[in-house]
Design an enzyme around this catalytic site. Structure first.
Site, PDB file in Angstrom:
ATOM      1  N   ASP A 150       0.845  -1.187   0.000  1.00  0.00           N
ATOM      2  CA  ASP A 150       0.000   0.000   0.000  1.00  0.00           C
ATOM      3  C   ASP A 150       0.886   1.244   0.000  1.00  0.00           C
ATOM      4  O   ASP A 150       1.975   1.224  -0.581  1.00  0.00           O
ATOM      5  CB  ASP A 150      -0.944  -0.036   1.218  1.00  0.00           C
ATOM      6  CG  ASP A 150      -2.301   0.587   0.927  1.00  0.00           C
ATOM      7  OD1 ASP A 150      -2.345   1.783   0.580  1.00  0.00           O
ATOM      8  OD2 ASP A 150      -3.317  -0.116   1.052  1.00  0.00           O
TER       9      ASP A 150
ATOM     10  N   SER B  95     -11.408  -0.735  -0.758  1.00  0.00           N
ATOM     11  CA  SER B  95     -10.121  -0.690  -0.044  1.00  0.00           C
ATOM     12  C   SER B  95     -10.295  -0.965   1.433  1.00  0.00           C
ATOM     13  O   SER B  95      -9.403  -1.510   2.091  1.00  0.00           O
ATOM     14  CB  SER B  95      -9.482   0.695  -0.202  1.00  0.00           C
ATOM     15  OG  SER B  95      -8.874   0.851  -1.449  1.00  0.00           O
TER      16      SER B  95
ATOM     17  N   HIS C 286      -3.689   6.165   3.174  1.00  0.00           N
ATOM     18  CA  HIS C 286      -4.419   4.973   2.746  1.00  0.00           C
ATOM     19  C   HIS C 286      -3.831   3.701   3.346  1.00  0.00           C
ATOM     20  O   HIS C 286      -4.560   2.828   3.842  1.00  0.00           O
ATOM     21  CB  HIS C 286      -4.396   4.911   1.218  1.00  0.00           C
ATOM     22  CG  HIS C 286      -5.278   3.875   0.608  1.00  0.00           C
ATOM     23  ND1 HIS C 286      -4.841   2.594   0.340  1.00  0.00           N
ATOM     24  CD2 HIS C 286      -6.563   3.931   0.170  1.00  0.00           C
ATOM     25  CE1 HIS C 286      -5.825   1.904  -0.223  1.00  0.00           C
ATOM     26  NE2 HIS C 286      -6.882   2.696  -0.339  1.00  0.00           N
TER      27      HIS C 286
END
Length: 693
Positions: free
Chosen positions: A49, A476, A121
């Site tokens: 990620d 996600s 994220h």
């Protein structure tokens, strides 16, 4: 080392508290694994990620993390990431940015040449999967409760290959290769391509083949399906060796209200702090002449008139409800001294059950009214309580109201409901969008309005700058829920293969909501009954997945057989991808012969018999009876209908599917193996009956 495949490098994209209770891990799984803080103990999750925020309390070492003997990776220090950041909870961290640097997209000042998360994220997804138990969720000075990952006792290995601008496949492939070499047990990927890859098959891209070899090494791969729903064929996670996760909402909603001066209470959404009673004014009445009634042009506001008031902004089209737009509007109005903002609506937002819209965290007090009726009632109240001159100018603002506290959650006990944005099946063989004999998504998990860890320096969510937590929605967020539950299964069953872990989660998934009704899916036209192309095998049920009764296992050579059987793929392409030494001596007749816990036939002409083989993972002998819900237009027969199976024994059975009529569309059904020791194994069916191959 030779070159096996060459493919053009392409960009990949990111796919963006209460959920441990919602999916059942806190009450029905953690207590049987030694408690929350030991749930996932000994399991290593590799997060591919945007990096991680190592100072976040979700990732601190609480003193219970011992050294993992099977981890062979390293800790890479760099900007904002000292060696001490690998503290035991985080066992390793590395940066993969060669392609991004070569392409000129990487900016070391913005993106950080270290595993430090510049975007947020990666920290968010990692905390959902394995964040520490009972971490206080503090945002804008308010405590929203405590957050926990699905497997708080598991460890993290960080592979930063994504950035605020996305990333490149070659960097991601390098990260996967290193994660497997380092000894991770599970790879979690809330990322994927922006479209179906070019080439002979979607299953033969470099990324898909790299993940196949990860599976061969015993590593489970969990991937988000994408956020391109509700269009069909929008899946961006393709191969049967990947667990592909769709997104749902939960039963948690953040609703807000405003009390008008006449005592009426109007409902809406928007997570914000409350106000005292204040005068109300429309945006047009406190702006320069000829200004619009909506708040997209806040420069027309007259500060001396707007200051201290609740400003009514007329409806903004749904397409403008992006976080940045809402945040910009509220911040601009707040900067001139307005007390708060009220946005009217031309749709019934409170009918939205997925909860994504209720996750708008507002930088100043505010509310988006939830219905057309409430919006009109506000206008009527304002107009009847505003004194105007004969020319229409306001003489006196009489209407008043107070916005209540929108930061307190309510729980409806509804759901789960497939989120509108969640990508839909069917899966495809290639970029000609030919349907594949593979069920995608694999299953569904919560993805809407999810609190998670954040990086304070991130600029990607304006209202969360400087914050340690934020609320996001997307597949996600769904994928790491499944990652964490897979870690719990791996802890309990360390010898299970990736296919066995996926099988356990799929065959025990829920097809009904918490009231026993069929799961629904959001569409632009409202809610409809969901099907396996919306949610795969169903909504994940963590408690049942720990004890599935039977598992469908698949070996590497079976996946290679599958690749040789994909329509339109020549054997040379497969040999090039998997290596000459991996060519099978026996081939499948159909792709649907792969021993998955589902049956998908994209082109049924006449009849087809598919074989399945199960292994008992129960501790006692059990008798299963096959029950069938036939897809429309399809006759289904299971042989044998009764299966007696002892501990660790295997049994085969056949499912014959015969077209009664040409449907020219997918229809759906289920085979249920119901055991006499309370195990229930569900096998979804998806069949397209046509007149010709």
């Amino acid at each position: 080392m030779g070159v096996r495949m060459i493919q053009e490098d392409i960009k990949l994209t990111k796919l963006t508290t209460h959920t441990p209770d919602y999916v059942g891990v806190s009450n029905y799984v953690w207590p049987y694994l030694g408690g929350a803080e030991r749930a996932g103990e000994g399991v290593l999750v590799g997060m591919i990620d945007t990096g991680i925020n190592p100072s976040h309390p979700s990732f601190t070492n609480n003193g219970t993390f011992r050294r993992l003997s099977h981890f062979k990776g390293r800790c890479e220090e760099g900007y904002g990431f000292p060696l001490s950041a690998c503290n035991g909870k985080i066992v390793g961290a590395q940066l993969f940015a060669r392609a991004a640097i070569a392409a000129g997209d990487f900016n070391a000042t913005r993106d950080y040449a270290s595993p430090l998360d510049s975007d947020g994220h990666g920290s968010h997804t990692a905390s959902i999967a394995v964040g520490n138990f009972r971490t206080p969720v503090l945002s804008k000075g308010y405590n929203y409760g405590n957050a926990s990952g699905m497997a708080p006792g598991a460890r993290l290995a960080i592979y930063k290959a994504l950035f605020p601008f996305g990333g490149y496949m070659s960097d991601v492939v390098a990260a996967i290769d290193k994660a497997v070499e380092d000894g991770v047990d599970i790879i979690s990927m809330s990322i994927g391509p922006s479209s179906v890859p070019p080439g002979p098959s979607s299953f033969l891209s470099i990324l898909e083949i790299e993940l196949l070899f990860a599976t061969k090494a015993g590593v489970s791969v969990i991937q988000a399906v994408g956020n391109s729903g509700p269009d069909p064929n929008s899946i961006l996670s393709f191969s049967p060796w990947i667990t592909s996760v769709a997104a749902s909402g939960t039963d948690r909603m953040y609703k807000n209200s405003i009390i008008l001066g006449n005592g009426r209470v109007l409902s809406g959404i928007g997570i914000s702090k409350p106000t005292a009673e204040r005068q109300i004014a429309t945006k047009a009445d406190v702006s320069s002449p000829n200004a619009s009634a909506n708040c997209l042009d806040t420069e027309s506001l007259i500060p001396s008139l707007a200051r201290g008031k609740l400003i009514i902004c007329e409806h903004i089209p749904h397409s403008m409800y992006g976080q940045t737009t809402i945040s910009t509007i509220f911040e601009s109005i707040g900067r001139i001294g307005a007390a708060g903002v009220i946005i009217t609506s031309e749709e019934n937002l409170l009918d939205s059950d997925a909860g994504a819209e209720s996750s708008m965290t507002l930088p100043v007090p505010g509310i988006v009214l939830g219905s057309v009726a409430d919006s009109q009632e506000l206008r009527d109240y304002y107009n009847s309580n505003t004194l105007r001159s004969t020319t229409g100018e306001v003489i006196r603002f009489v209407a008043v109201g107070s916005i209540l506290d929108g930061r307190r959650a309510t729980y409806t006990e509804k759901g789960p409901i497939v989120a509108l944005y969640s990508s839909r099946g069917p899966d495809v063989n290639n970029n000609l969008m030919e349907a594949a004999d593979v069920l995608k998504p694999s299953l569904m998990a919560p993805g809407s309005a999810i609190w998670g860890a954040w990086s304070p320096n991130s600029q990607s969510v304006p209202e969360s700058i400087g914050e340690d937590f934020t609320m996001l929605s997307g597949t996600s967020m769904a994928a790491p829920h499944v990652t964490g539950i897979a870690a719990l299964i791996k802890q309990k069953h360390p010898d299970w293969s990736p296919a066995a872990i996926t099988s356990a989660m799929m065959t025990t998934a829920d097809r009904t909501d918490h009231f026993g009704n069929p799961i629904l899916a959001q569409t632009p036209d409202g809610l409809r009954t969901a099907n396996p192309f919306d949610y795969g095998a169903g909504a994940i049920n963590a408690a049942r997945a720990m004890n599935p009764g039977l598992i469908f296992d698949i070996q590497f050579e079976n996946y290679v057989q599958f690749l040789y059987t994909v329509p339109g793929v020549d054997k040379g392409s497969v040999r090039q991808a998997v290596g000459v030494g991996n060519c099978p001596t026996v081939l499948m007749r159909w792709c649907s012969d792969l021993n998955t816990p589902s049956v998908t036939i994209a082109n049924l002409v006449g009849s087809r018999r598919v074989m399945r083989r199960v292994r008992s993972v129960s501790t006692e002998t059990e008798i299963y009876v096959a029950l069938v819900k036939e897809p429309a237009g399809i006759a289904v027969r299971v042989t044998p209908r009764v299966i007696r199976i002892g501990p660790n024994e295997s049994r085969g059975f056949s499912i014959k599917l015969e077209a009664r009529e040409v449907t020219n569309a997918f229809t759906f059904g289920t085979v249920v193996l119901r055991g006499n020791k309370k195990h229930t194994v569900r096998i979804p069916l998806a069949v397209f009956a046509s007149s010709a191959l």
